[in-house]
Design a protein around this motif. Structure first.
Motif, PDB file in Angstrom:
ATOM      1  N   ALA A  91      35.399  70.675  85.616  1.00  0.00           N
ATOM      2  CA  ALA A  91      35.192  69.741  84.515  1.00  0.00           C
ATOM      3  C   ALA A  91      33.870  70.035  83.829  1.00  0.00           C
ATOM      4  CB  ALA A  91      35.204  68.313  85.035  1.00  0.00           C
ATOM      5  N   ALA A  92      33.953  70.383  82.558  1.00  0.00           N
ATOM      6  CA  ALA A  92      32.747  70.739  81.817  1.00  0.00           C
ATOM      7  C   ALA A  92      32.221  69.563  81.010  1.00  0.00           C
ATOM      8  CB  ALA A  92      33.019  71.926  80.900  1.00  0.00           C
ATOM      9  N   ALA A  93      33.107  68.807  80.405  1.00  0.00           N
ATOM     10  CA  ALA A  93      32.646  67.720  79.551  1.00  0.00           C
ATOM     11  C   ALA A  93      33.692  66.622  79.459  1.00  0.00           C
ATOM     12  CB  ALA A  93      32.351  68.266  78.155  1.00  0.00           C
ATOM     13  N   ALA A  94      33.252  65.391  79.682  1.00  0.00           N
ATOM     14  CA  ALA A  94      34.136  64.239  79.496  1.00  0.00           C
ATOM     15  C   ALA A  94      34.134  63.877  78.016  1.00  0.00           C
ATOM     16  CB  ALA A  94      33.655  63.067  80.342  1.00  0.00           C
ATOM     17  N   LEU A  95      35.307  63.877  77.403  1.00  0.00           N
ATOM     18  CA  LEU A  95      35.418  63.597  75.973  1.00  0.00           C
ATOM     19  C   LEU A  95      35.654  62.127  75.672  1.00  0.00           C
ATOM     20  CD1 LEU A  95      37.713  66.584  74.977  1.00  0.00           C
ATOM     21  CD2 LEU A  95      35.223  66.454  74.863  1.00  0.00           C
ATOM     22  N   ALA A  96      36.403  61.455  76.537  1.00  0.00           N
ATOM     23  CA  ALA A  96      36.727  60.045  76.298  1.00  0.00           C
ATOM     24  C   ALA A  96      37.086  59.385  77.615  1.00  0.00           C
ATOM     25  CB  ALA A  96      37.891  59.930  75.325  1.00  0.00           C
ATOM     26  N   ARG A  97      36.945  58.082  77.638  1.00  0.00           N
ATOM     27  CA  ARG A  97      37.263  57.294  78.837  1.00  0.00           C
ATOM     28  C   ARG A  97      37.968  56.019  78.407  1.00  0.00           C
ATOM     29  NH1 ARG A  97      38.843  55.507  82.905  1.00  0.00           N
ATOM     30  NH2 ARG A  97      37.772  54.226  84.376  1.00  0.00           N
ATOM     31  N   GLU A  98      39.106  55.734  78.973  1.00  0.00           N
ATOM     32  CA  GLU A  98      39.848  54.496  78.708  1.00  0.00           C
ATOM     33  C   GLU A  98      39.644  53.567  79.891  1.00  0.00           C
ATOM     34  OE1 GLU A  98      42.238  51.785  76.721  1.00  0.00           O
ATOM     35  OE2 GLU A  98      41.483  53.680  75.968  1.00  0.00           O
ATOM     36  N   PRO A  99      39.244  52.328  79.642  1.00  0.00           N
ATOM     37  CA  PRO A  99      38.995  51.403  80.764  1.00  0.00           C
ATOM     38  C   PRO A  99      40.285  50.900  81.404  1.00  0.00           C
ATOM     39  CG  PRO A  99      38.636  50.294  78.685  1.00  0.00           C
ATOM     40  CD  PRO A  99      38.920  51.728  78.362  1.00  0.00           C
ATOM     41  N   ARG A 100      40.102  50.150  82.434  1.00  0.00           N
ATOM     42  CA  ARG A 100      41.186  49.555  83.212  1.00  0.00           C
ATOM     43  C   ARG A 100      42.101  48.716  82.323  1.00  0.00           C
ATOM     44  NH1 ARG A 100      42.915  48.289  87.680  1.00  0.00           N
ATOM     45  NH2 ARG A 100      42.180  47.420  89.556  1.00  0.00           N
ATOM     46  N   ALA A 101      43.398  48.698  82.665  1.00  0.00           N
ATOM     47  CA  ALA A 101      44.391  47.896  81.938  1.00  0.00           C
ATOM     48  C   ALA A 101      44.181  46.414  82.241  1.00  0.00           C
ATOM     49  CB  ALA A 101      45.795  48.302  82.369  1.00  0.00           C
ATOM     50  N   PRO A 102      44.593  45.543  81.325  1.00  0.00           N
ATOM     51  CA  PRO A 102      44.538  44.100  81.612  1.00  0.00           C
ATOM     52  C   PRO A 102      45.335  43.776  82.876  1.00  0.00           C
ATOM     53  CG  PRO A 102      44.997  44.465  79.295  1.00  0.00           C
ATOM     54  CD  PRO A 102      45.080  45.807  79.971  1.00  0.00           C
ATOM     55  N   GLU A 103      44.957  42.725  83.542  1.00  0.00           N
ATOM     56  CA  GLU A 103      45.588  42.315  84.795  1.00  0.00           C
ATOM     57  C   GLU A 103      47.100  42.168  84.622  1.00  0.00           C
ATOM     58  OE1 GLU A 103      45.456  41.879  88.689  1.00  0.00           O
ATOM     59  OE2 GLU A 103      43.647  42.104  87.492  1.00  0.00           O
ATOM     60  N   GLY A 104      47.854  42.714  85.578  1.00  0.00           N
ATOM     61  CA  GLY A 104      49.308  42.577  85.563  1.00  0.00           C
ATOM     62  C   GLY A 104      50.048  43.731  84.911  1.00  0.00           C
ATOM     63  N   ILE A 105      49.342  44.639  84.246  1.00  0.00           N
ATOM     64  CA  ILE A 105      49.984  45.777  83.594  1.00  0.00           C
ATOM     65  C   ILE A 105      49.935  46.982  84.527  1.00  0.00           C
ATOM     66  CG2 ILE A 105      49.828  47.433  81.704  1.00  0.00           C
ATOM     67  CD1 ILE A 105      48.950  45.204  79.905  1.00  0.00           C
ATOM     68  N   THR A 106      51.080  47.638  84.696  1.00  0.00           N
ATOM     69  CA  THR A 106      51.134  48.865  85.476  1.00  0.00           C
ATOM     70  C   THR A 106      51.494  50.031  84.555  1.00  0.00           C
ATOM     71  OG1 THR A 106      53.468  48.567  86.046  1.00  0.00           O
ATOM     72  CG2 THR A 106      51.838  47.685  87.596  1.00  0.00           C
ATOM     73  N   VAL A 107      50.949  51.192  84.854  1.00  0.00           N
ATOM     74  CA  VAL A 107      51.247  52.420  84.116  1.00  0.00           C
ATOM     75  C   VAL A 107      51.609  53.473  85.158  1.00  0.00           C
ATOM     76  CG1 VAL A 107      50.390  54.133  82.492  1.00  0.00           C
ATOM     77  CG2 VAL A 107      49.525  51.788  82.375  1.00  0.00           C
TER      78      VAL A 107
END
Length: 174
Positions: free
Chosen positions: A98-114
């Motif tokens: 891993a050279a560079a982190a481009l973006a980060r998405e935070p945790r989903a709202p409670e109760g949502i599964t992916v």
């Protein structure tokens, strides 16, 4: 000539309050369901945008780009749970570094599964030509299912060409 006093009687105020209570009682559950649907759709849209951006960055930078479920800034801290959030990384010439982190998405709202099916459960990787390929070079395509109990599932479908699309299904979430 009689002058009518201005204002409302107590009976009129009680009737208005009762009507307002009934309307509010009916509207709150519908509003809560609508908000839950918006959160579910928002999570599907966020995943679509992350994958589209990763594909664009891979072509634009001429580097492999990986999107993986993680709570940190690298895939080595992967939780394997996409609802915990994900990180988009640009890899160096050494695959897996891993050279560079481009973006980060935070945790989903409670109760949502992916959940991603087998080809995309651990990561999605784009080559410099914009195709979805595993780090070993095999074709990578799959489907993510975004769910919340009591709602219809959302699907995010990744084609082998690297294109991604979202769809609402009639499939109920467990």
């Amino acid at each position: 000539m009689r002058i009518q006093p201005a204002g409302f009687t107590l009976l009129e105020l009680l009737v208005a309050a009762a009507i307002a209570a009934v309307v509010l009682f009916a509207a709150v559950p519908a509003w809560a369901r609508w908000m839950a649907e918006r959160e579910l759709q928002g999570r599907a849209d966020a995943l679509v945008q992350a994958l589209e951006r990763a594909r664009s960055e891979a072509v634009g930078r001429g580097r492999r780009i990986v999107v993986c479920p993680t709570t940190g800034l690298s895939c080595t801290t992967s939780t394997g749970r996409w609802e915990d959030g994900w990180t988009t990384l640009a890899l160096s010439d050494l695959v897996g570094d891993a050279a560079a982190a481009l973006a980060r998405e935070p945790r989903a709202p409670e109760g949502i599964t992916v959940r991603g099916n087998r080809p995309v459960e651990n990561y999605v990787s784009y080559t410099t030509s914009g195709y979805a390929r595993t780090l070993a070079g095999a074709l990578q395509m799959g489907t993510f299912t975004i769910c919340r109990r009591g709602h219809a599932a959302r699907k995010v479908v990744l084609a082998g060409s690297g294109r991604v699309r979202a769809q609402t299904t009639s499939q109920p979430c467990p």
